[in-house]
Design an enzyme around this catalytic site. Sequence first.
Site, PDB file in Angstrom:
ATOM      1  N   GLY A  33       0.849  -1.207   0.000  1.00  0.00           N
ATOM      2  CA  GLY A  33       0.000   0.000   0.000  1.00  0.00           C
ATOM      3  C   GLY A  33       0.874   1.242   0.000  1.00  0.00           C
ATOM      4  O   GLY A  33       0.532   2.275   0.580  1.00  0.00           O
ATOM      5  N   LEU A  61       1.707   3.472  -2.131  1.00  0.00           N
ATOM      6  CA  LEU A  61       1.389   4.716  -2.844  1.00  0.00           C
ATOM      7  C   LEU A  61       0.269   5.496  -2.163  1.00  0.00           C
ATOM      8  O   LEU A  61      -0.272   6.448  -2.713  1.00  0.00           O
ATOM      9  CB  LEU A  61       1.032   4.413  -4.305  1.00  0.00           C
ATOM     10  CG  LEU A  61       2.149   3.715  -5.084  1.00  0.00           C
ATOM     11  CD1 LEU A  61       1.731   3.491  -6.538  1.00  0.00           C
ATOM     12  CD2 LEU A  61       3.455   4.506  -5.031  1.00  0.00           C
ATOM     13  N   GLY A  62      -0.083   5.111  -0.946  1.00  0.00           N
ATOM     14  CA  GLY A  62      -1.111   5.825  -0.196  1.00  0.00           C
ATOM     15  C   GLY A  62      -0.526   6.993   0.572  1.00  0.00           C
ATOM     16  O   GLY A  62       0.653   7.350   0.420  1.00  0.00           O
ATOM     17  N   GLN A  63      -1.363   7.600   1.412  1.00  0.00           N
ATOM     18  CA  GLN A  63      -0.973   8.807   2.150  1.00  0.00           C
ATOM     19  C   GLN A  63       0.288   8.576   2.995  1.00  0.00           C
ATOM     20  O   GLN A  63       1.234   9.353   2.963  1.00  0.00           O
ATOM     21  CB  GLN A  63      -2.133   9.266   3.051  1.00  0.00           C
ATOM     22  CG  GLN A  63      -1.885  10.614   3.702  1.00  0.00           C
ATOM     23  CD  GLN A  63      -2.872  10.945   4.813  1.00  0.00           C
ATOM     24  OE1 GLN A  63      -3.698  10.111   5.198  1.00  0.00           O
ATOM     25  NE2 GLN A  63      -2.794  12.146   5.325  1.00  0.00           N
ATOM     26  N   LEU A  64       0.287   7.479   3.762  1.00  0.00           N
ATOM     27  CA  LEU A  64       1.439   7.211   4.636  1.00  0.00           C
ATOM     28  C   LEU A  64       2.615   6.596   3.884  1.00  0.00           C
ATOM     29  O   LEU A  64       3.768   6.922   4.138  1.00  0.00           O
ATOM     30  CB  LEU A  64       1.006   6.250   5.749  1.00  0.00           C
ATOM     31  CG  LEU A  64       0.473   6.912   7.000  1.00  0.00           C
ATOM     32  CD1 LEU A  64      -0.421   5.969   7.764  1.00  0.00           C
ATOM     33  CD2 LEU A  64       1.634   7.337   7.887  1.00  0.00           C
ATOM     34  N   ASP A  77      -0.860  -7.170  -5.610  1.00  0.00           N
ATOM     35  CA  ASP A  77      -2.089  -7.181  -4.818  1.00  0.00           C
ATOM     36  C   ASP A  77      -1.796  -8.035  -3.584  1.00  0.00           C
ATOM     37  O   ASP A  77      -1.437  -9.210  -3.714  1.00  0.00           O
ATOM     38  CB  ASP A  77      -3.211  -7.795  -5.671  1.00  0.00           C
ATOM     39  CG  ASP A  77      -4.544  -7.795  -4.942  1.00  0.00           C
ATOM     40  OD1 ASP A  77      -4.556  -7.743  -3.699  1.00  0.00           O
ATOM     41  OD2 ASP A  77      -5.577  -7.859  -5.639  1.00  0.00           O
ATOM     42  N   TYR A  99     -14.207  -0.904   9.675  1.00  0.00           N
ATOM     43  CA  TYR A  99     -12.779  -0.539   9.762  1.00  0.00           C
ATOM     44  C   TYR A  99     -12.282  -0.762  11.192  1.00  0.00           C
ATOM     45  O   TYR A  99     -11.261  -1.434  11.415  1.00  0.00           O
ATOM     46  CB  TYR A  99     -12.646   0.928   9.351  1.00  0.00           C
ATOM     47  CG  TYR A  99     -11.257   1.515   9.441  1.00  0.00           C
ATOM     48  CD1 TYR A  99     -10.223   1.055   8.628  1.00  0.00           C
ATOM     49  CD2 TYR A  99     -10.993   2.581  10.301  1.00  0.00           C
ATOM     50  CE1 TYR A  99      -8.960   1.636   8.682  1.00  0.00           C
ATOM     51  CE2 TYR A  99      -9.737   3.166  10.354  1.00  0.00           C
ATOM     52  CZ  TYR A  99      -8.726   2.687   9.547  1.00  0.00           C
ATOM     53  OH  TYR A  99      -7.482   3.264   9.604  1.00  0.00           O
ATOM     54  N   ILE A 123      -4.286  11.568  10.236  1.00  0.00           N
ATOM     55  CA  ILE A 123      -2.947  12.011   9.825  1.00  0.00           C
ATOM     56  C   ILE A 123      -3.084  13.210   8.874  1.00  0.00           C
ATOM     57  O   ILE A 123      -3.841  13.148   7.902  1.00  0.00           O
ATOM     58  CB  ILE A 123      -2.189  10.886   9.083  1.00  0.00           C
ATOM     59  CG1 ILE A 123      -2.206   9.582   9.880  1.00  0.00           C
ATOM     60  CG2 ILE A 123      -0.772  11.331   8.740  1.00  0.00           C
ATOM     61  CD1 ILE A 123      -1.345   9.525  11.069  1.00  0.00           C
TER      62      ILE A 123
HETATM   63  N1  LIG Z   1      -4.320   8.196   7.056  1.00  0.00           N
HETATM   64  C1  LIG Z   1      -4.797   8.195   8.281  1.00  0.00           C
HETATM   65  O1  LIG Z   1      -5.296   9.223   8.783  1.00  0.00           O
HETATM   66  C2  LIG Z   1      -4.737   6.924   9.094  1.00  0.00           C
HETATM   67  C3  LIG Z   1      -5.186   6.950  10.423  1.00  0.00           C
HETATM   68  C4  LIG Z   1      -5.152   5.769  11.166  1.00  0.00           C
HETATM   69  C5  LIG Z   1      -4.622   4.613  10.619  1.00  0.00           C
HETATM   70  N2  LIG Z   1      -4.183   4.621   9.322  1.00  0.00           N
HETATM   71  C6  LIG Z   1      -3.676   3.363   8.770  1.00  0.00           C
HETATM   72  O2  LIG Z   1      -2.444   3.565   8.112  1.00  0.00           O
HETATM   73  C7  LIG Z   1      -2.347   2.674   6.977  1.00  0.00           C
HETATM   74  C8  LIG Z   1      -2.077   3.481   5.736  1.00  0.00           C
HETATM   75  O3  LIG Z   1      -3.127   4.407   5.558  1.00  0.00           O
HETATM   76  P1  LIG Z   1      -3.149   5.450   4.351  1.00  0.00           P
HETATM   77  O4  LIG Z   1      -3.847   6.644   4.835  1.00  0.00           O
HETATM   78  O5  LIG Z   1      -1.799   5.559   3.750  1.00  0.00           O
HETATM   79  O6  LIG Z   1      -4.139   4.682   3.345  1.00  0.00           O
HETATM   80  P2  LIG Z   1      -4.419   5.026   1.809  1.00  0.00           P
HETATM   81  O7  LIG Z   1      -5.827   4.661   1.529  1.00  0.00           O
HETATM   82  O8  LIG Z   1      -3.956   6.398   1.480  1.00  0.00           O
HETATM   83  O9  LIG Z   1      -3.445   3.993   1.056  1.00  0.00           O
HETATM   84  C9  LIG Z   1      -3.701   2.621   0.986  1.00  0.00           C
HETATM   85  C10 LIG Z   1      -2.974   2.077  -0.244  1.00  0.00           C
HETATM   86  O10 LIG Z   1      -3.252   0.677  -0.322  1.00  0.00           O
HETATM   87  C11 LIG Z   1      -3.407   0.338  -1.691  1.00  0.00           C
HETATM   88  N3  LIG Z   1      -4.180  -0.893  -1.797  1.00  0.00           N
HETATM   89  C12 LIG Z   1      -5.513  -1.060  -1.627  1.00  0.00           C
HETATM   90  N4  LIG Z   1      -5.852  -2.343  -1.808  1.00  0.00           N
HETATM   91  C13 LIG Z   1      -4.704  -3.005  -2.092  1.00  0.00           C
HETATM   92  C14 LIG Z   1      -4.402  -4.365  -2.366  1.00  0.00           C
HETATM   93  N5  LIG Z   1      -5.355  -5.303  -2.392  1.00  0.00           N
HETATM   94  N6  LIG Z   1      -3.117  -4.692  -2.591  1.00  0.00           N
HETATM   95  C15 LIG Z   1      -2.131  -3.747  -2.574  1.00  0.00           C
HETATM   96  N7  LIG Z   1      -2.356  -2.445  -2.329  1.00  0.00           N
HETATM   97  C16 LIG Z   1      -3.638  -2.087  -2.089  1.00  0.00           C
HETATM   98  C17 LIG Z   1      -4.110   1.543  -2.307  1.00  0.00           C
HETATM   99  O11 LIG Z   1      -3.951   1.596  -3.714  1.00  0.00           O
HETATM  100  C18 LIG Z   1      -3.460   2.704  -1.567  1.00  0.00           C
HETATM  101  O12 LIG Z   1      -2.355   3.228  -2.291  1.00  0.00           O
HETATM  102  C19 LIG Z   1      -3.663   1.895   6.952  1.00  0.00           C
HETATM  103  O13 LIG Z   1      -3.507   0.673   7.612  1.00  0.00           O
HETATM  104  C20 LIG Z   1      -4.609   2.779   7.735  1.00  0.00           C
HETATM  105  O14 LIG Z   1      -5.641   2.045   8.313  1.00  0.00           O
HETATM  106  C21 LIG Z   1      -4.228   5.743   8.551  1.00  0.00           C
END
Ligand SMILES: NC(=O)c1ccc[n+]([C@@H]2O[C@H](COP(=O)([O-])OP(=O)(O)OC[C@H]3O[C@@H](n4cnc5c(N)ncnc54)[C@H](O)[C@@H]3O)[C@@H](O)[C@H]2O)c1
Length: 304
Positions: free
Chosen positions: A8, A10-13, A48, A138, A168
């Site tokens: 994951g 390419l997500g926010q974190l 995936d 969730y 975050i």
């Molecule tokens: N951002 C926040 O405010 C926050 C707060 C509490 C906890 N978290 C946790 O931190 C972690 C990261 O969060 P985030 O904000 O970066 O999430 P996000 O939604 O920005 O990123 C998630 C990434 O996972 C990828 N993804 C989805 N399904 C997939 C799959 N089957 N295989 C591979 N990749 C897949 C998506 O394409 C995406 O890039 C998560 O576990 C989230 O629960 C985030």
Amino acid sequence: MEKILITGALGQLGQEFINYFSNKGVFVLATDVKDPPKDLPCLFEFADVLNKNRVDLLVKKHKINTIYHLVAILSANGEKNPYNSWKINMESFQNIIEISINNKIQKVFWPSSIAVFGTESNLDLVSQNPSMNPETIYGVSKLAGEKLASYYFGKFGLDIRSLRYPGIISTKTLPGGGTTDYVIEMLNSAKNKSDYTCFLNKKTRLPMMYIDDAVNAAIMLMSAERKNLSISTSYNVTGFSVTPAELENKIKSRGFNIKVKYEPDFRQEIANSWPKEVDDSISHKDWGWSCDFGFERTLNKVLN
Ligand SMILES: NC(=O)c1ccc[n+]([C@@H]2O[C@H](COP(=O)([O-])OP(=O)(O)OC[C@H]3O[C@@H](n4cnc5c(N)ncnc54)[C@H](O)[C@@H]3O)[C@@H](O)[C@H]2O)c1
């Protein structure tokens, strides 16, 4: 030497972790199910996480010894399709656990969330281990994941470390469908001189954390000696707590002429079951946690 797999990524974190490790010269393999930007500073493979064989192969191929498993469907998006949300959040974590045990992975970082608590906890100030009744799929999946982390540490010695992140705040990378996304949306509206309709009511107080603190907390926890960690589920951490009205006022006091309307939607109910403040004193005690960014300092970073 650490060889890190980020799922994951390419997500926010994930993108912030990539930058952090790449700047330090640490080997990172980023994986995701979407196309990477051209300037990604590390190796990327499409994977995936529900495809266990593919991830296992990548772990072996790149001799990975540390995993940051960040894949999840976040709180608000999760409610739209709870079956899929459970599948992605839990099946992926089970896969990572099995792969980690089979490949003798040294450490796994897996973020939990303040969504684990629920209205049976004292939401004015949640302690580390109150009665918990998460009210979103969730939160249910995160609480189950915490229990799995503790189980696999106790029975198999798998070193999984976890933080209950609050909302975050980052601006380089956009949020992925959570209940605290309004902060970033309002800040971006102010910068773009556009009006904003907030999906939570004015008075909804929720805990937040600036992205640099979120990354730093994970690094600190991952660097701590395991013998000092008294919690094998997930640690409370926080930065500061804020309401939409307080954010709006602060933005205006810094000279941004933003118009904000309040039209709470289904996310209000989710927010009502989340804590206002988080007691993270056990993180202070066990691994020396303290945040660097309060509300003002976060705004300095984001608005300047
Ligand atoms: N951002 C926040 O405010 C926050 C707060 C509490 C906890 N978290 C946790 O931190 C972690 C990261 O969060 P985030 O904000 O970066 O999430 P996000 O939604 O920005 O990123 C998630 C990434 O996972 C990828 N993804 C989805 N399904 C997939 C799959 N089957 N295989 C591979 N990749 C897949 C998506 O394409 C995406 O890039 C998560 O576990 C989230 O629960 C985030």
